[in-house]
Scaffold this active site. Structure first.
Site, PDB file in Angstrom:
ATOM      1  N   TYR A   1     -14.256 -89.962 -65.917  1.00  0.00           N
ATOM      2  CA  TYR A   1     -14.435 -88.138 -66.004  1.00  0.00           C
ATOM      3  C   TYR A   1     -13.954 -87.668 -67.711  1.00  0.00           C
ATOM      4  CZ  TYR A   1     -14.526 -84.361 -63.226  1.00  0.00           C
ATOM      5  OH  TYR A   1     -15.440 -83.170 -62.932  1.00  0.00           O
ATOM      6  N   LYS A  48     -17.536 -85.170 -69.460  1.00  0.00           N
ATOM      7  CA  LYS A  48     -16.787 -84.018 -69.445  1.00  0.00           C
ATOM      8  C   LYS A  48     -16.650 -83.866 -70.961  1.00  0.00           C
ATOM      9  CE  LYS A  48     -17.307 -83.009 -64.916  1.00  0.00           C
ATOM     10  NZ  LYS A  48     -18.622 -82.510 -64.431  1.00  0.00           N
TER      11      LYS A  48
HETATM   12  N1  LIG Z   1     -14.171 -79.320 -57.070  1.00  0.00           N
HETATM   13  C1  LIG Z   1     -13.635 -79.929 -58.221  1.00  0.00           C
HETATM   14  O1  LIG Z   1     -12.287 -79.284 -58.255  1.00  0.00           O
HETATM   15  C2  LIG Z   1     -14.100 -79.754 -59.130  1.00  0.00           C
HETATM   16  C3  LIG Z   1     -13.000 -79.693 -60.781  1.00  0.00           C
HETATM   17  C4  LIG Z   1     -13.420 -79.089 -61.831  1.00  0.00           C
HETATM   18  C5  LIG Z   1     -14.982 -79.954 -61.741  1.00  0.00           C
HETATM   19  N2  LIG Z   1     -15.616 -80.056 -60.413  1.00  0.00           N
HETATM   20  C6  LIG Z   1     -17.203 -80.150 -61.296  1.00  0.00           C
HETATM   21  O2  LIG Z   1     -18.302 -79.471 -60.192  1.00  0.00           O
HETATM   22  C7  LIG Z   1     -19.228 -79.616 -60.179  1.00  0.00           C
HETATM   23  C8  LIG Z   1     -19.562 -80.178 -58.796  1.00  0.00           C
HETATM   24  O3  LIG Z   1     -18.729 -80.908 -58.273  1.00  0.00           O
HETATM   25  P1  LIG Z   1     -18.189 -80.263 -56.359  1.00  0.00           P
HETATM   26  O4  LIG Z   1     -16.819 -80.357 -56.183  1.00  0.00           O
HETATM   27  O5  LIG Z   1     -18.447 -79.721 -55.574  1.00  0.00           O
HETATM   28  O6  LIG Z   1     -18.417 -82.363 -55.834  1.00  0.00           O
HETATM   29  P2  LIG Z   1     -18.922 -82.154 -54.565  1.00  0.00           P
HETATM   30  O7  LIG Z   1     -18.448 -81.949 -53.227  1.00  0.00           O
HETATM   31  O8  LIG Z   1     -18.395 -84.503 -54.524  1.00  0.00           O
HETATM   32  O9  LIG Z   1     -20.784 -82.457 -54.721  1.00  0.00           O
HETATM   33  C9  LIG Z   1     -21.137 -83.189 -56.290  1.00  0.00           C
HETATM   34  C10 LIG Z   1     -22.550 -83.216 -56.174  1.00  0.00           C
HETATM   35  O10 LIG Z   1     -23.162 -83.519 -57.072  1.00  0.00           O
HETATM   36  C11 LIG Z   1     -24.594 -84.409 -56.018  1.00  0.00           C
HETATM   37  N3  LIG Z   1     -24.928 -85.544 -57.388  1.00  0.00           N
HETATM   38  C12 LIG Z   1     -23.782 -86.654 -57.616  1.00  0.00           C
HETATM   39  N4  LIG Z   1     -24.421 -87.738 -58.000  1.00  0.00           N
HETATM   40  C13 LIG Z   1     -25.831 -87.296 -58.827  1.00  0.00           C
HETATM   41  C14 LIG Z   1     -26.876 -87.504 -59.405  1.00  0.00           C
HETATM   42  N5  LIG Z   1     -27.203 -88.480 -60.415  1.00  0.00           N
HETATM   43  N6  LIG Z   1     -27.753 -86.575 -59.504  1.00  0.00           N
HETATM   44  C15 LIG Z   1     -28.406 -85.092 -58.427  1.00  0.00           C
HETATM   45  N7  LIG Z   1     -27.085 -85.688 -58.138  1.00  0.00           N
HETATM   46  C16 LIG Z   1     -26.232 -85.427 -58.011  1.00  0.00           C
HETATM   47  C17 LIG Z   1     -23.904 -85.047 -55.299  1.00  0.00           C
HETATM   48  O11 LIG Z   1     -24.667 -85.354 -54.330  1.00  0.00           O
HETATM   49  P3  LIG Z   1     -24.855 -86.621 -53.506  1.00  0.00           P
HETATM   50  O12 LIG Z   1     -24.342 -85.745 -51.981  1.00  0.00           O
HETATM   51  O13 LIG Z   1     -25.964 -87.016 -53.096  1.00  0.00           O
HETATM   52  O14 LIG Z   1     -23.606 -87.281 -53.279  1.00  0.00           O
HETATM   53  C18 LIG Z   1     -22.897 -83.529 -54.692  1.00  0.00           C
HETATM   54  O15 LIG Z   1     -24.549 -82.864 -54.221  1.00  0.00           O
HETATM   55  C19 LIG Z   1     -19.130 -81.361 -60.508  1.00  0.00           C
HETATM   56  O16 LIG Z   1     -20.279 -81.187 -62.244  1.00  0.00           O
HETATM   57  C20 LIG Z   1     -17.082 -81.324 -60.974  1.00  0.00           C
HETATM   58  O17 LIG Z   1     -17.564 -82.891 -61.634  1.00  0.00           O
HETATM   59  C21 LIG Z   1     -15.461 -80.084 -59.491  1.00  0.00           C
END
Ligand SMILES: NC(=O)c1ccc[n+]([C@@H]2O[C@H](COP(=O)([O-])OP(=O)(O)OC[C@H]3O[C@@H](n4cnc5c(N)ncnc54)[C@H](OP(=O)(O)O)[C@@H]3O)[C@@H](O)[C@H]2O)c1
Length: 236
Positions: free
Chosen positions: A159, A163
């Site tokens: 990760y 990133k």
């Molecule tokens: N949540 C946090 O605390 C946090 C903190 C820092 C950064 N982020 C970043 O924020 C972003 C969104 O995260 P989230 O927390 O909303 O996570 P999440 O609920 O796990 O959602 C991730 C999304 O990415 C999609 N995805 C994964 N692999 C993919 C691919 N190859 N092609 C297209 N879509 C894909 C997933 O689709 P599926 O439903 O098909 O799996 C889902 O729609 C990410 O980049 C994450 O690294 C999150």
């Protein structure tokens, strides 16, 4: 066309879906990217019920054919792209530290965002105010890793490095595009209650989407080439 067109990857759930909702409520046409068309359609149904102009796009960011077809469709239907939010991301570090795990992290978190952006850049250049938002993480901030013990000790090499690569490229792309109206920034959404963030996270999803929405809607005198959380610049 006066309406703004926004493409959000990984928009079927979590922060991506909420970014689509918030941009849609501002009047943008939102293209909901998801690797499953069915999931994209479900999300679109939810957004349309809130009177948002949303359309599904089958988009696995690791699949060159999906990327090609998304780019062709956007060009044909809209002739430009105003906002690209590279939101799709995975956290695979619980699967170990083997090089294959690291590669998988890079496939989505870096190569996916890179491939999608470079395939859409010609359409973003046709917008009077293109905005690229790379959904990163504070775990990819080398400045934070070195100065904050908690992030420094977190062992999540797939990760963190994917990133950090996204961050480095964000900075370079912003320099390459500085003579255009396009702004390119990285976003740390915070620790957000999603499937990835888990239920112990401290931020609700609507709040977690706010930084990306801020960066997607920057005015012409707004920043480019930065990493932000809630309008505050973070160290690279
Ligand atoms: N949540 C946090 O605390 C946090 C903190 C820092 C950064 N982020 C970043 O924020 C972003 C969104 O995260 P989230 O927390 O909303 O996570 P999440 O609920 O796990 O959602 C991730 C999304 O990415 C999609 N995805 C994964 N692999 C993919 C691919 N190859 N092609 C297209 N879509 C894909 C997933 O689709 P599926 O439903 O098909 O799996 C889902 O729609 C990410 O980049 C994450 O690294 C999150």
């Amino acid at each position: 066309m006066n309406e703004k067109i926004a493409l959000i990857s990984g928009a079927n759930k979590g922060i991506g879906l909420e970014v689509a909702r918030q941009l849609g409520k501002q009047g943008m046409i939102v293209l909901v990217g998801a690797r499953s068309l069915q999931k994209a359609e479900q999300a679109v149904e939810e957004l349309q019920a809130e009177l948002i102009q949303a359309y599904p796009i089958k988009l696995d960011v690791t699949d060159p054919e999906h990327i090609r077809s998304a780019a062709n469709r956007i060009e044909k239907e809209y002739g430009k792209l105003d906002v690209l939010v590279n939101n799709a991301g995975i956290y695979v570090d619980h699967e170990g530290t083997d090089v294959d795990v690291i590669r998988r992290g890079f496939e989505t978190n870096f190569f996916g965002a890179y491939a999608l952006t470079t395939s859409l850049l010609h359409l973003l250049k046709l917008s009077p105010a293109g905005r690229i938002v790379n959904q990163s993480s504070i775990l990819g901030s080398i400045g934070t890793i070195l100065t904050n013990e908690m992030y420094g000790r977190a062992s999540a090499p797939a990760y963190t490095t994917s990133k950090a690569a996204l961050n480095a490229w964000t900075a370079q792309l912003s320099i390459q595009l500085r003579d255009t109206p396009i702004k390119v920034n990285a976003c740390h959404p915070g620790w957000v209650k999603t499937e990835m963030g888990g239920s112990d996270a401290v931020m609700e999803i609507h709040e977690g989407a706010e930084t990306a929405v801020y960066l997607a809607t920057l005015s012409g005198d707004g920043p480019t080439g930065g990493m932000f959380h809630k309008q505050e610049a973070l160290p690279w």
